[in-house]
Design a protein around this motif. Structure first.
Motif, PDB file in Angstrom:
ATOM      1  N   MET A   1       0.862  -1.105   0.039  1.00 36.79           N
ATOM      2  CA  MET A   1      -0.140  -0.016  -0.089  1.00 36.79           C
ATOM      3  C   MET A   1       0.940   1.351   0.097  1.00 36.79           C
ATOM      4  O   MET A   1       0.613   2.166  -0.782  1.00 36.79           O
ATOM      5  N   ALA A   2       2.041   1.220   0.697  1.00 38.03           N
ATOM      6  CA  ALA A   2       2.871   2.367   0.741  1.00 38.03           C
ATOM      7  C   ALA A   2       3.434   2.705  -0.615  1.00 38.03           C
ATOM      8  O   ALA A   2       3.592   3.800  -1.088  1.00 38.03           O
ATOM      9  N   VAL A   3       3.728   1.428  -1.337  1.00 38.36           N
ATOM     10  CA  VAL A   3       4.247   1.823  -2.640  1.00 38.36           C
ATOM     11  C   VAL A   3       3.096   2.241  -3.689  1.00 38.36           C
ATOM     12  O   VAL A   3       3.663   3.192  -4.268  1.00 38.36           O
ATOM     13  N   VAL A   4       2.337   2.054  -3.637  1.00 35.53           N
ATOM     14  CA  VAL A   4       1.229   2.439  -4.440  1.00 35.53           C
ATOM     15  C   VAL A   4       0.727   4.007  -4.048  1.00 35.53           C
ATOM     16  O   VAL A   4       0.759   4.793  -4.947  1.00 35.53           O
ATOM     17  N   ALA A   5       0.776   4.208  -2.689  1.00 38.35           N
ATOM     18  CA  ALA A   5       0.534   5.688  -2.493  1.00 38.35           C
ATOM     19  C   ALA A   5       1.699   6.586  -2.701  1.00 38.35           C
ATOM     20  O   ALA A   5       1.551   7.647  -3.206  1.00 38.35           O
ATOM     21  N   GLY A   6       2.957   6.039  -2.849  1.00 34.59           N
ATOM     22  CA  GLY A   6       4.164   6.915  -3.062  1.00 34.59           C
ATOM     23  C   GLY A   6       3.996   7.172  -4.676  1.00 34.59           C
ATOM     24  O   GLY A   6       4.468   8.155  -5.367  1.00 34.59           O
ATOM     25  N   THR A   7       3.719   5.848  -5.428  1.00 33.53           N
ATOM     26  CA  THR A   7       3.655   6.229  -6.825  1.00 33.53           C
ATOM     27  C   THR A   7       2.540   7.156  -7.239  1.00 33.53           C
ATOM     28  O   THR A   7       2.712   7.991  -7.959  1.00 33.53           O
ATOM     29  N   VAL A   8       1.442   7.106  -6.562  1.00 36.16           N
ATOM     30  CA  VAL A   8       0.365   8.201  -6.749  1.00 36.16           C
ATOM     31  C   VAL A   8       0.735   9.554  -6.554  1.00 36.16           C
ATOM     32  O   VAL A   8       0.464  10.449  -7.339  1.00 36.16           O
ATOM     33  N   ARG A   9       1.463   9.551  -5.368  1.00 31.83           N
ATOM     34  CA  ARG A   9       2.155  11.021  -4.959  1.00 31.83           C
ATOM     35  C   ARG A   9       2.963  11.506  -5.990  1.00 31.83           C
ATOM     36  O   ARG A   9       2.809  12.691  -6.165  1.00 31.83           O
ATOM     37  N   GLY A  10       3.871  10.625  -6.621  1.00 24.09           N
ATOM     38  CA  GLY A  10       4.856  11.068  -7.353  1.00 24.09           C
ATOM     39  C   GLY A  10       4.281  11.360  -8.673  1.00 24.09           C
ATOM     40  O   GLY A  10       4.663  12.399  -9.465  1.00 24.09           O
ATOM     41  N   ASN A  11       3.362  10.631  -9.347  1.00 22.87           N
ATOM     42  CA  ASN A  11       2.427  10.807 -10.661  1.00 22.87           C
ATOM     43  C   ASN A  11       1.637  12.277 -10.352  1.00 22.87           C
ATOM     44  O   ASN A  11       1.764  13.056 -11.239  1.00 22.87           O
ATOM     45  N   LEU A  12       1.279  12.289  -9.225  1.00 26.63           N
ATOM     46  CA  LEU A  12       0.459  13.692  -8.898  1.00 26.63           C
ATOM     47  C   LEU A  12       1.570  14.885  -9.061  1.00 26.63           C
ATOM     48  O   LEU A  12       0.865  15.806  -9.519  1.00 26.63           O
ATOM     49  N   THR A  13       2.563  14.803  -8.558  1.00 26.19           N
ATOM     50  CA  THR A  13       3.605  15.747  -8.722  1.00 26.19           C
ATOM     51  C   THR A  13       3.778  16.074  -9.923  1.00 26.19           C
ATOM     52  O   THR A  13       3.985  17.175 -10.493  1.00 26.19           O
ATOM     53  N   LEU A  14       4.004  15.160 -11.081  1.00 26.60           N
ATOM     54  CA  LEU A  14       4.334  15.388 -12.351  1.00 26.60           C
ATOM     55  C   LEU A  14       3.000  16.104 -13.025  1.00 26.60           C
ATOM     56  O   LEU A  14       3.213  16.749 -14.065  1.00 26.60           O
ATOM     57  N   LEU A  15       1.937  15.470 -12.654  1.00 26.54           N
ATOM     58  CA  LEU A  15       0.658  16.017 -13.371  1.00 26.54           C
ATOM     59  C   LEU A  15       0.651  17.420 -12.886  1.00 26.54           C
ATOM     60  O   LEU A  15       0.185  18.177 -13.920  1.00 26.54           O
ATOM     61  N   GLN A  16       0.727  17.950 -11.653  1.00 26.68           N
ATOM     62  CA  GLN A  16       0.504  19.329 -11.259  1.00 26.68           C
ATOM     63  C   GLN A  16       1.534  20.137 -12.148  1.00 26.68           C
ATOM     64  O   GLN A  16       1.122  21.133 -12.644  1.00 26.68           O
ATOM     65  N   ALA A  17       2.721  19.793 -12.376  1.00 29.91           N
ATOM     66  CA  ALA A  17       3.755  20.630 -13.344  1.00 29.91           C
ATOM     67  C   ALA A  17       3.343  20.685 -14.630  1.00 29.91           C
ATOM     68  O   ALA A  17       3.240  21.776 -15.141  1.00 29.91           O
ATOM     69  N   THR A  18       2.854  19.651 -15.090  1.00 32.17           N
ATOM     70  CA  THR A  18       2.318  19.692 -16.555  1.00 32.17           C
ATOM     71  C   THR A  18       1.007  20.280 -16.784  1.00 32.17           C
ATOM     72  O   THR A  18       0.992  21.140 -17.782  1.00 32.17           O
ATOM     73  N   ALA A  19       0.085  20.426 -15.837  1.00 25.07           N
ATOM     74  CA  ALA A  19      -1.009  20.727 -15.805  1.00 25.07           C
ATOM     75  C   ALA A  19      -1.217  22.545 -15.997  1.00 25.07           C
ATOM     76  O   ALA A  19      -1.653  23.183 -16.525  1.00 25.07           O
ATOM     77  N   ILE A  20      -0.086  22.916 -15.072  1.00 23.46           N
ATOM     78  CA  ILE A  20       0.100  24.394 -14.990  1.00 23.46           C
ATOM     79  C   ILE A  20       0.619  24.950 -16.197  1.00 23.46           C
ATOM     80  O   ILE A  20       0.172  25.896 -16.909  1.00 23.46           O
ATOM     81  N   THR A  21       1.717  24.418 -16.795  1.00 19.06           N
ATOM     82  CA  THR A  21       1.984  24.818 -18.076  1.00 19.06           C
ATOM     83  C   THR A  21       1.194  24.654 -19.258  1.00 19.06           C
ATOM     84  O   THR A  21       1.074  25.507 -20.148  1.00 19.06           O
ATOM     85  N   ASP A  22       0.532  23.522 -19.231  1.00 25.08           N
ATOM     86  CA  ASP A  22      -0.288  23.203 -20.377  1.00 25.08           C
ATOM     87  C   ASP A  22      -1.698  24.438 -20.387  1.00 25.08           C
ATOM     88  O   ASP A  22      -2.101  24.738 -21.462  1.00 25.08           O
ATOM     89  N   ARG A  23      -2.156  24.682 -19.017  1.00 22.84           N
ATOM     90  CA  ARG A  23      -3.193  25.453 -19.097  1.00 22.84           C
ATOM     91  C   ARG A  23      -2.957  26.968 -19.063  1.00 22.84           C
ATOM     92  O   ARG A  23      -3.616  27.837 -19.828  1.00 22.84           O
TER      93      ARG A  23
END
Length: 98
Positions: A1-23
């Protein structure tokens, strides 16, 4: 569960950076990133207190998790209306730019 939570958190970090520059483009990236992160950071800080404060009047953690699931579903349903007025993938120009 910790690995899944860490993976999701990492993906959200990348998504946030991409969402800002895309929008909104790269101009004022730091300010926009801070504005976007503020609600999440605030919710993360208040979650332990809010969870206990809501569990008592709701009758336990089971009803609290049902409420949280319903709120999450409502957030998912609102997502289609978050696309910028110029359409998906297009940058909205700042005033005065050409």
């Amino acid at each position: 569960m910790a690995v899944v939570a860490g993976t999701v958190r990492g993906n959200l970090t990348l998504l946030q950076a991409t969402a800002i520059t895309d929008r909104w483009g790269a101009t004022h990236y730091g300010r926009l990133s801070g504005l976007l992160a503020t609600p999440t950071t605030t919710a993360t800080a208040l979650a332990p207190f809010a969870g206990v404060a809501l569990a008592v009047p709701l009758g336990g953690y089971g009803p609290l998790f049902v409420l949280l699931a319903a709120l999450s579903m409502a957030a998912v349903l609102v997502v289609p209306w978050t696309v910028p007025a110029d359409g998906p993938g297009r940058r909205v120009r700042a005033h005065g730019s050409r």
